[in-house]
Design a protein around this motif. Structure first.
Motif, PDB file in Angstrom:
ATOM      1  N   GLU A 121      -0.451   4.993   0.859  1.00 56.15           N
ATOM      2  CA  GLU A 121      -0.618   6.319   1.816  1.00 56.15           C
ATOM      3  C   GLU A 121      -0.514   5.369   3.353  1.00 56.15           C
ATOM      4  OE1 GLU A 121      -4.553   7.859   1.354  1.00 56.15           O
ATOM      5  OE2 GLU A 121      -4.295   9.197   3.189  1.00 56.15           O
ATOM      6  N   GLY A 122       0.235   5.773   4.125  1.00 59.11           N
ATOM      7  CA  GLY A 122       0.199   5.160   5.554  1.00 59.11           C
ATOM      8  C   GLY A 122       1.050   3.946   5.387  1.00 59.11           C
ATOM      9  N   ASP A 176       0.864  -1.191   0.157  1.00 55.12           N
ATOM     10  CA  ASP A 176      -0.193   0.110  -0.192  1.00 55.12           C
ATOM     11  C   ASP A 176       0.840   1.316  -0.215  1.00 55.12           C
ATOM     12  OD1 ASP A 176      -2.352   1.942   0.815  1.00 55.12           O
ATOM     13  OD2 ASP A 176      -1.069   1.822   2.576  1.00 55.12           O
ATOM     14  N   THR A 185      -0.252  -2.851   4.723  1.00 53.96           N
ATOM     15  CA  THR A 185      -1.158  -1.800   4.662  1.00 53.96           C
ATOM     16  C   THR A 185      -1.516  -1.176   5.796  1.00 53.96           C
ATOM     17  OG1 THR A 185      -3.434  -1.184   3.910  1.00 53.96           O
ATOM     18  CG2 THR A 185      -3.235  -3.263   5.023  1.00 53.96           C
ATOM     19  N   ASP A 186      -2.079   0.142   5.890  1.00 59.09           N
ATOM     20  CA  ASP A 186      -2.251   0.748   7.220  1.00 59.09           C
ATOM     21  C   ASP A 186      -3.770   0.618   7.499  1.00 59.09           C
ATOM     22  OD1 ASP A 186      -3.475   3.824   6.414  1.00 59.09           O
ATOM     23  OD2 ASP A 186      -2.903   2.431   4.755  1.00 59.09           O
ATOM     24  N   VAL A 187      -4.567  -0.044   6.640  1.00 59.93           N
ATOM     25  CA  VAL A 187      -6.110   0.028   6.794  1.00 59.93           C
ATOM     26  C   VAL A 187      -6.649  -1.456   7.307  1.00 59.93           C
ATOM     27  CG1 VAL A 187      -8.167   0.332   5.573  1.00 59.93           C
ATOM     28  CG2 VAL A 187      -6.370   1.739   5.429  1.00 59.93           C
TER      29      VAL A 187
HETATM   30 MG   LIG Z   1      -3.060   3.360   2.971  1.00 62.84          MG
END
Ligand SMILES: [Mg+2]
Ligand SMILES: CSCCC(=O)C(=O)COP(=O)(O)O
Length: 251
Positions: free
Chosen positions: A18-19, A16, A203-205
């Motif tokens: 973003e994050g 991923d 991932t961050d999510v």
């Molecule tokens: Mg992300």
């Protein structure tokens, strides 16, 4: 579970942006404001170009879908009225929507920003050295982001650390499916030519991690400044890292 160091045996790493490789702040405080501030000028100056007319066709299709689905707050597009197009795009941006039509246009605006030398992609310091180490060990590296493949290649092609594109074996965006759908990870594994169990997704999510896990991938949650906080239950459910340097490949 937060750990000082983790190993992975999967031969394919799906990242991923973003994050994870890139700060949420870069997307929220640099990229998205850049799109908003330049939107009127971009639409005005590109209106008669074939590419923009193709982008507009995708936006109109998405708008028709949103109206049919009674999407709350949908702003109808009247193609004879440039302002209605701008207002629809702003509504999507303000709702942080991840539609392929919006992300496709954002990718073209990102390109204009790079050409004007106004945008450089943020990448955390620990990312490039770790990816190089994983690649040396024969791992295949891929990006899966809501940002379009074009935007991904611009971010890593013109990053704080120069051109990083030679590190990646492929790029995926939401044209393979939304990131919260297990089928998207099955589609990606099929395209790569491997089993989902041979894919490590970072991932961050949490909802993305749950979807990838349901598809059979191994998942690790990225903890970075500004990311959404995990609940105690989520911290127990998923391996977590604060830096790619904590992750070592094993064959
Ligand atoms: Mg992300
Ligand atoms: C490729 S840079 C633009 C990132 C973007 O538009 C976005 O929505 C990021 O979402 P991600 O899936 O990478 O967390």
């Amino acid at each position: 579970m937060a750990a000082e160091s983790l190993t992975f045996s999967q031969n394919h790493v799906l990242l991923d942006i973003e994050g994870t490789t890139t700060s949420i702040s870069f997307v929220k405080d640099v990229l998205f404001p850049y799109y908003r501030e330049n939107l009127n000028h971009y639409v005005d100056s590109h209106w008669n170009e074939l590419e923009f007319q193709s982008d507009l066709a995708l936006l109109k299709d998405q708008c028709a879908l949103d109206i049919a689905n009674n999407e709350p707050g949908v702003v109808p597009i009247d193609e004879s009225n440039k302002n209605s197009v701008i207002q629809n795009i702003l509504w999507q941006m303000n709702s942080n929507r991840k539609t392929p039509a919006l992300k496709n246009l954002e990718g073209h605006m990102y390109r204009s920003g790079v050409e004007a030398n106004e945008l450089k992609g943020h990448v955390y310091d620990d990312v490039k050295p770790a990816l190089a180490r994983w690649k040396e060990k024969g791992k295949k590296l891929f990006i899966y982001s809501s940002g379009s493949v074009e935007a991904q290649k611009l971010l890593f092609g013109y990053s704080d650390f120069g051109n990083m594109l030679d590190l990646f074996d492929g790029h995926f965006d939401t044209t393979v499916g939304l990131k919260v759908e297990p089928s998207s990870y099955e589609n990606i594994a099929r395209t790569i030519g491997c089993s989902p169990s041979d894919v490590l997704f970072l991932t961050d999510v949490v909802k993305e991690a749950e979807a990838a896990s349901k598809a059979g991938c191994r998942v690790i949650i990225s903890i970075r400044p500004g990311n959404a906080l995990l609940t105690e239950e989520e911290k127990l459910k998923f391996d977590c890292i604060q830096s790619f340097s904590q992750l070592s490949p094993i064959s």
